[in-house]
Design a protein around this motif. Structure first.
Motif, PDB file in Angstrom:
ATOM      1  N   GLU A 102      -2.097 -17.470  -0.860  1.00 42.59           N
ATOM      2  CA  GLU A 102      -0.986 -17.350  -1.812  1.00 42.59           C
ATOM      3  C   GLU A 102      -0.498 -15.903  -1.932  1.00 42.59           C
ATOM      4  OE1 GLU A 102      -4.891 -17.400  -4.110  1.00 42.59           O
ATOM      5  OE2 GLU A 102      -4.010 -18.634  -2.534  1.00 42.59           O
ATOM      6  N   VAL A 103      -1.394 -14.938  -1.763  1.00 42.96           N
ATOM      7  CA  VAL A 103      -0.996 -13.518  -1.783  1.00 42.96           C
ATOM      8  C   VAL A 103      -0.206 -13.195  -0.513  1.00 42.96           C
ATOM      9  CG1 VAL A 103      -1.843 -11.130  -1.735  1.00 42.96           C
ATOM     10  CG2 VAL A 103      -2.917 -12.822  -3.266  1.00 42.96           C
ATOM     11  N   ARG A 104      -0.690 -13.659   0.633  1.00 43.57           N
ATOM     12  CA  ARG A 104       0.034 -13.440   1.888  1.00 43.57           C
ATOM     13  C   ARG A 104       1.431 -14.042   1.819  1.00 43.57           C
ATOM     14  NH1 ARG A 104      -4.841 -15.268   4.465  1.00 43.57           N
ATOM     15  NH2 ARG A 104      -3.666 -16.967   5.424  1.00 43.57           N
ATOM     16  N   GLN A 137       4.902 -11.965   2.104  1.00 47.11           N
ATOM     17  CA  GLN A 137       5.845 -12.324   3.169  1.00 47.11           C
ATOM     18  C   GLN A 137       7.201 -12.702   2.587  1.00 47.11           C
ATOM     19  OE1 GLN A 137       5.095 -12.133   6.608  1.00 47.11           O
ATOM     20  NE2 GLN A 137       7.308 -12.328   6.755  1.00 47.11           N
ATOM     21  N   ASP A 138       7.199 -13.454   1.493  1.00 44.33           N
ATOM     22  CA  ASP A 138       8.458 -13.851   0.853  1.00 44.33           C
ATOM     23  C   ASP A 138       9.237 -12.621   0.383  1.00 44.33           C
ATOM     24  OD1 ASP A 138      10.306 -15.815  -0.449  1.00 44.33           O
ATOM     25  OD2 ASP A 138       9.541 -14.826  -2.261  1.00 44.33           O
ATOM     26  N   SER A 139       8.561 -11.684  -0.250  1.00 44.68           N
ATOM     27  CA  SER A 139       9.214 -10.457  -0.706  1.00 44.68           C
ATOM     28  C   SER A 139       9.739  -9.647   0.477  1.00 44.68           C
ATOM     29  CB  SER A 139       8.242  -9.617  -1.535  1.00 44.68           C
ATOM     30  OG  SER A 139       8.827  -8.395  -1.911  1.00 44.68           O
ATOM     31  N   PHE A 140       8.909  -9.529   1.505  1.00 51.55           N
ATOM     32  CA  PHE A 140       9.290  -8.770   2.702  1.00 51.55           C
ATOM     33  C   PHE A 140      10.555  -9.352   3.343  1.00 51.55           C
ATOM     34  CE2 PHE A 140       8.989  -7.777   7.251  1.00 51.55           C
ATOM     35  CZ  PHE A 140       8.814  -6.403   7.207  1.00 51.55           C
ATOM     36  N   GLU A 141      10.648 -10.661   3.397  1.00 49.54           N
ATOM     37  CA  GLU A 141      11.800 -11.317   4.010  1.00 49.54           C
ATOM     38  C   GLU A 141      13.086 -11.105   3.216  1.00 49.54           C
ATOM     39  OE1 GLU A 141      10.558 -15.353   4.689  1.00 49.54           O
ATOM     40  OE2 GLU A 141       9.192 -14.732   6.301  1.00 49.54           O
ATOM     41  N   ARG A 142      12.985 -10.691   1.952  1.00 44.41           N
ATOM     42  CA  ARG A 142      14.175 -10.397   1.149  1.00 44.41           C
ATOM     43  C   ARG A 142      14.643  -8.950   1.325  1.00 44.41           C
ATOM     44  NH1 ARG A 142      11.026 -12.905  -2.814  1.00 44.41           N
ATOM     45  NH2 ARG A 142      10.978 -10.978  -4.025  1.00 44.41           N
ATOM     46  N   GLN A 143      13.907  -8.143   2.078  1.00 45.75           N
ATOM     47  CA  GLN A 143      14.281  -6.745   2.303  1.00 45.75           C
ATOM     48  C   GLN A 143      15.283  -6.647   3.451  1.00 45.75           C
ATOM     49  OE1 GLN A 143      11.723  -3.500   2.703  1.00 45.75           O
ATOM     50  NE2 GLN A 143      10.435  -4.028   0.982  1.00 45.75           N
ATOM     51  N   GLY A 144      16.486  -6.288   3.127  1.00 44.84           N
ATOM     52  CA  GLY A 144      17.513  -6.139   4.156  1.00 44.84           C
ATOM     53  C   GLY A 144      17.187  -5.041   5.147  1.00 44.84           C
ATOM     54  N   LEU A 145      16.644  -3.919   4.682  1.00 48.19           N
ATOM     55  CA  LEU A 145      16.376  -2.806   5.597  1.00 48.19           C
ATOM     56  C   LEU A 145      15.311  -3.171   6.624  1.00 48.19           C
ATOM     57  CD1 LEU A 145      16.921   0.058   6.549  1.00 48.19           C
ATOM     58  CD2 LEU A 145      15.176   0.843   4.913  1.00 48.19           C
ATOM     59  N   GLY A 202      -4.031  -7.801   3.782  1.00 40.17           N
ATOM     60  CA  GLY A 202      -5.378  -7.891   3.235  1.00 40.17           C
ATOM     61  C   GLY A 202      -5.383  -7.340   1.824  1.00 40.17           C
ATOM     62  N   PRO A 203      -6.467  -7.507   1.104  1.00 39.24           N
ATOM     63  CA  PRO A 203      -6.536  -6.951  -0.243  1.00 39.24           C
ATOM     64  C   PRO A 203      -6.406  -5.422  -0.201  1.00 39.24           C
ATOM     65  CG  PRO A 203      -8.353  -8.471   0.169  1.00 39.24           C
ATOM     66  CD  PRO A 203      -7.677  -8.219   1.486  1.00 39.24           C
ATOM     67  N   GLY A 204      -5.292  -4.916  -0.708  1.00 39.35           N
ATOM     68  CA  GLY A 204      -5.073  -3.479  -0.742  1.00 39.35           C
ATOM     69  C   GLY A 204      -4.749  -2.851   0.594  1.00 39.35           C
ATOM     70  N   GLY A 224       3.848  -0.134  -0.305  1.00 40.38           N
ATOM     71  CA  GLY A 224       4.294  -0.970  -1.420  1.00 40.38           C
ATOM     72  C   GLY A 224       3.684  -2.355  -1.381  1.00 40.38           C
ATOM     73  N   TYR A 225       3.641  -2.933  -0.194  1.00 38.40           N
ATOM     74  CA  TYR A 225       3.060  -4.275  -0.086  1.00 38.40           C
ATOM     75  C   TYR A 225       1.543  -4.254  -0.205  1.00 38.40           C
ATOM     76  CZ  TYR A 225       7.617  -6.184   0.563  1.00 38.40           C
ATOM     77  OH  TYR A 225       8.917  -6.564   0.343  1.00 38.40           O
ATOM     78  N   ALA A 226       0.908  -3.169   0.218  1.00 35.76           N
ATOM     79  CA  ALA A 226      -0.538  -3.048  -0.003  1.00 35.76           C
ATOM     80  C   ALA A 226      -0.830  -3.079  -1.497  1.00 35.76           C
ATOM     81  CB  ALA A 226      -1.067  -1.759   0.630  1.00 35.76           C
ATOM     82  N   ALA A 227      -0.025  -2.345  -2.281  1.00 35.04           N
ATOM     83  CA  ALA A 227      -0.193  -2.354  -3.737  1.00 35.04           C
ATOM     84  C   ALA A 227       0.051  -3.745  -4.303  1.00 35.04           C
ATOM     85  CB  ALA A 227       0.747  -1.335  -4.374  1.00 35.04           C
ATOM     86  N   LEU A 228       1.112  -4.404  -3.840  1.00 31.14           N
ATOM     87  CA  LEU A 228       1.467  -5.724  -4.354  1.00 31.14           C
ATOM     88  C   LEU A 228       0.337  -6.731  -4.171  1.00 31.14           C
ATOM     89  CD1 LEU A 228       3.834  -7.280  -5.700  1.00 31.14           C
ATOM     90  CD2 LEU A 228       4.515  -7.973  -3.394  1.00 31.14           C
ATOM     91  N   THR A 229      -0.457  -6.584  -3.121  1.00 30.78           N
ATOM     92  CA  THR A 229      -1.558  -7.535  -2.892  1.00 30.78           C
ATOM     93  C   THR A 229      -2.574  -7.524  -4.027  1.00 30.78           C
ATOM     94  OG1 THR A 229      -3.001  -5.998  -1.682  1.00 30.78           O
ATOM     95  CG2 THR A 229      -1.405  -7.283  -0.368  1.00 30.78           C
ATOM     96  N   LEU A 230      -2.626  -6.446  -4.799  1.00 31.53           N
ATOM     97  CA  LEU A 230      -3.609  -6.330  -5.883  1.00 31.53           C
ATOM     98  C   LEU A 230      -3.009  -6.606  -7.260  1.00 31.53           C
ATOM     99  CD1 LEU A 230      -5.521  -3.152  -4.653  1.00 31.53           C
ATOM    100  CD2 LEU A 230      -6.032  -5.566  -4.201  1.00 31.53           C
ATOM    101  N   PHE A 231      -1.705  -6.855  -7.324  1.00 30.48           N
ATOM    102  CA  PHE A 231      -1.034  -7.091  -8.602  1.00 30.48           C
ATOM    103  C   PHE A 231      -1.058  -8.576  -8.948  1.00 30.48           C
ATOM    104  CE2 PHE A 231       2.146  -3.315  -8.083  1.00 30.48           C
ATOM    105  CZ  PHE A 231       1.100  -2.419  -8.146  1.00 30.48           C
TER     106      PHE A 231
END
Length: 148
Positions: free
Chosen positions: A9-11, A15-23, A35-37, A70-77
């Motif tokens: 569910e974290v992955r 991935q869902d957030s990453f796919e919304r990044q236009g850049l 992975g975690p962190g 940013g995504y490493a941090a998000l995995t722990l939120f």
């Protein structure tokens, strides 16, 4: 080297957030590990992301480093939280040469509000040879999506 995988569910959330990044889509970056962190992103070396000497541009290198952290941090939120970069610093150590660059974001400390990550970017050749081309540090803030 094999790294621990984050929960499915974290992955999926990353991935869902990453796919919304236009850049990231524009640059052609993709996630290769969650992975975690810890998150790894790969950016293929294409003419569209290079500078005048054929190396991957520092702007592209910095962008994938920022996103990996940013995504490493998000995995722990918690699920209801999001992340924004407060600041980051990159030291460019060598020209970003190779078939692709790999950005690795690793959480050094995850706090209630601020998280600090280490950023590394490697130039990777088809032979598997890896060269550290950039290193940095990043501070991120955790946002509650419900309060925005």
């Amino acid at each position: 080297m094999r790294w621990e995988q984050a929960a499915p569910e974290v992955r999926a959330r990353v991935q869902d957030s990453f796919e919304r990044q236009g850049l990231m889509a524009h640059l052609g970056a993709r996630i290769t590990h969650v992975g975690p962190g810890r998150v790894h992103l790969v950016l293929p070396a294409r003419p569209e992301v290079t500078q005048q000497n054929g190396y991957v541009h520092a702007g592209a290198t910095s962008a994938v480093a920022d996103s990996a952290g940013g995504y490493a941090a998000l995995t722990l939120f918690p699920e209801e939280c999001d992340v924004l970069t407060v600041e980051y610093k990159i030291n460019l150590l060598a020209p970003a040469a190779g078939d692709h660059v790999e950005a690795v974001g690793t959480v050094l400390r995850s706090g209630r509000t601020l998280t600090v990550c280490q950023l590394e970017v490697y130039g990777v050749r088809g032979t598997g040879e890896r060269t550290l081309v950039a290193t940095g540090q990043q501070t991120l803030i955790r946002l509650d999506r419900r309060s925005r």
